[in-house]
Scaffold this active site. Structure first.
Site, mmCIF file in Angstrom:
data_model
loop_
_atom_site.group_PDB
_atom_site.id
_atom_site.type_symbol
_atom_site.label_atom_id
_atom_site.label_comp_id
_atom_site.label_asym_id
_atom_site.label_seq_id
_atom_site.Cartn_x
_atom_site.Cartn_y
_atom_site.Cartn_z
ATOM 1 N N HIS A 1 -2.415 1.067 -8.293
ATOM 2 C CA HIS A 1 -3.087 2.362 -8.291
ATOM 3 C C HIS A 1 -3.254 2.865 -9.724
ATOM 4 O O HIS A 1 -2.910 2.174 -10.686
ATOM 5 C CB HIS A 1 -2.310 3.362 -7.421
ATOM 6 C CG HIS A 1 -0.904 3.633 -7.868
ATOM 7 N ND1 HIS A 1 -0.602 4.459 -8.930
ATOM 8 C CD2 HIS A 1 0.279 3.177 -7.396
ATOM 9 C CE1 HIS A 1 0.717 4.517 -9.085
ATOM 10 N NE2 HIS A 1 1.278 3.728 -8.172
ATOM 11 N N CYS B 1 5.386 0.171 -8.090
ATOM 12 C CA CYS B 1 3.990 -0.265 -8.036
ATOM 13 C C CYS B 1 3.522 -0.723 -9.418
ATOM 14 O O CYS B 1 4.241 -0.597 -10.401
ATOM 15 C CB CYS B 1 3.108 0.900 -7.570
ATOM 16 S SG CYS B 1 3.499 1.490 -5.906
#
Length: 166
Positions: free
Chosen positions: A128, A140
């Site tokens: 992201h 992430c």
């Protein structure tokens, strides 16, 4: 490795001969990823989905799905829907997919502990947008917005994300 793999390197993620600066988890890289450790798991992962905010950006790829106002992601280890997309109202621990900030305007879902989740092994390893350069994530991999959008137009379902063992 192929030129179509996303490969995490000390310089960033390499894709088709180009490097894209990125952020990784505050817990570093780990072979033994656990829920809440903030680590990015080592290994070969695959991009299996892409979500986007249709109220903020155009569809980045034909296979991207819009994020709805009630879309959440379960991170409750003891819940049958652990590490799955769920919808509000949802009483167990979860993460909002439709955020006020732009971090999840585009989200790539990886197959880390998904779709068959082992409780406690870690949930939602997404790719992201970053908060700012090299600001760590909860596990992430995060990119500059323009790079994420550029890559989103080029990757396909099944694209490999390689996080080297060493």
């Amino acid at each position: 490795m192929t030129p179509f793999d996303l490969v995490l390197t000390p310089r960033g993620v390499r894709y088709q001969g180009r490097y894209y600066p990125c952020s990784i988890g505050k817990g570093g890289l780990r072979q033994d990823k656990r829920e809440g450790d903030g680590a990015t798991p080592r290994g070969i992962h695959h991009v299996v989905g892409m979500l986007y905010r249709a109220d903020r950006i155009a569809r980045p790829a034909p296979w991207a799905e819009p994020i709805g106002p009630n879309d959440l992601w379960s991170d409750a280890c003891d819940d049958p829907a652990y590490n799955q997309k769920v919808r509000a109202p949802y009483g167990a621990s979860h993460e909002q997919l439709r955020r006020a900030d732009p971090l999840y305007d585009v989200v790539w879902i990886t197959d880390w502990n998904y779709p068959q989740a082992t409780p406690g092994r870690g949930s939602a390893i997404f790719l992201h947008q970053w908060r700012r350069p090299h600001y760590p994530t909860e596990g992430c991999i995060a990119f500059r917005r323009d790079h994420l959008l550029q890559l989103s137009r080029r990757i396909l379902p099944g694209t490999r994300l390689i996080v080297p063992q060493r």
